[in-house]
Scaffold this active site. Structure first.
Site, PDB file in Angstrom:
ATOM      1  N   PHE A   7       0.759  -1.126  -0.046  1.00  0.00           N
ATOM      2  CA  PHE A   7      -0.057  -0.048   0.211  1.00  0.00           C
ATOM      3  C   PHE A   7       0.959   1.138   0.190  1.00  0.00           C
ATOM      4  CE2 PHE A   7      -3.088   3.052   1.527  1.00  0.00           C
ATOM      5  CZ  PHE A   7      -4.189   2.639   0.821  1.00  0.00           C
TER       6      PHE A   7
ATOM      7  N   HIS B  25      -9.546   5.591  10.300  1.00  0.00           N
ATOM      8  CA  HIS B  25      -8.709   4.487   9.897  1.00  0.00           C
ATOM      9  C   HIS B  25      -7.323   4.790  10.269  1.00  0.00           C
ATOM     10  CE1 HIS B  25      -8.099   0.666   7.700  1.00  0.00           C
ATOM     11  NE2 HIS B  25      -7.401   1.557   6.947  1.00  0.00           N
TER      12      HIS B  25
ATOM     13  N   GLU C  36      -9.534  10.978   5.748  1.00  0.00           N
ATOM     14  CA  GLU C  36     -10.431  11.864   6.598  1.00  0.00           C
ATOM     15  C   GLU C  36     -11.084  11.162   7.523  1.00  0.00           C
ATOM     16  OE1 GLU C  36     -13.023  13.158   3.432  1.00  0.00           O
ATOM     17  OE2 GLU C  36     -11.271  14.271   2.335  1.00  0.00           O
ATOM     18  N   THR C  37     -10.561   9.797   7.711  1.00  0.00           N
ATOM     19  CA  THR C  37     -11.523   9.102   8.645  1.00  0.00           C
ATOM     20  C   THR C  37     -10.455   8.587   9.762  1.00  0.00           C
ATOM     21  OG1 THR C  37     -10.914   6.794   7.628  1.00  0.00           O
ATOM     22  CG2 THR C  37     -12.935   8.085   6.859  1.00  0.00           C
TER      23      THR C  37
END
Length: 154
Positions: free
Chosen positions: A26, A92, A89-90
């Site tokens: 990732f 996570h 934005e979260t």
């Protein structure tokens, strides 16, 4: 420092070491650059190419699982975790950063194997790019030095 009978070792001499590297895919552009810098530094420190084992996993949360498999083999003097977590934005980001970081630390303690944690946790792509080479090289140096430190304790 380590005892008169052992002398003072060169803590950055890697030629007799075996190093395992786990790289998250990732943010692969960043993690590939981390790996390139890390691998290059390991070679400069004298680690022999055939004694460097490199595996890729999907993301930062999968890095500890592969590190654990390597630690259980007991074939490595040190391990290196490479990844990049960029804030979104979260929530996570916090979850992935906290859980991967604590898992890497727990593995190092549980298996008593040095693990250089170069999983970047950054606010944006620019911060990641600014850190990728330096942190990759530093991870290699930390792994080699800590392998010697652990070997010479006692």
């Amino acid at each position: 420092m380590f005892g008169a009978d052992k002398g003072t070792p060169n803590l950055l001499e890697g030629k007799k070491l075996s190093i395992g590297i786990v790289q998250a895919r990732f943010n692969e552009g960043i993690t590939d650059a981390l790996y390139a810098a890390c691998h290059g530094e390991l070679l400069k420190l004298g680690v022999v190419e055939k004694h460097i084992v490199h595996v890729k996993v999907p993301g930062a949360l999968e890095v500890p699982v592969a590190l654990q498999a390597m630690a259980e083999r007991d074939d490595f003097d040190a391990l290196i975790a490479l990844g990049c977590i960029i804030r979104g934005e979260t929530y996570h980001f916090e979850l992935v950063a906290n859980e991967s970081g604590s898992a890497v630390t727990r593995l190092a303690l549980d298996y008593q194997v040095p693990i250089a944690n170069a999983i970047l946790t950054v606010e944006n792509q620019e911060q990641a790019v600014a850190r990728q080479e330096v942190n990759g090289r530093e991870a290699a140096r930390v792994a080699v030095e800590m392998a010697h430190v652990i070997e010479n304790i006692g």
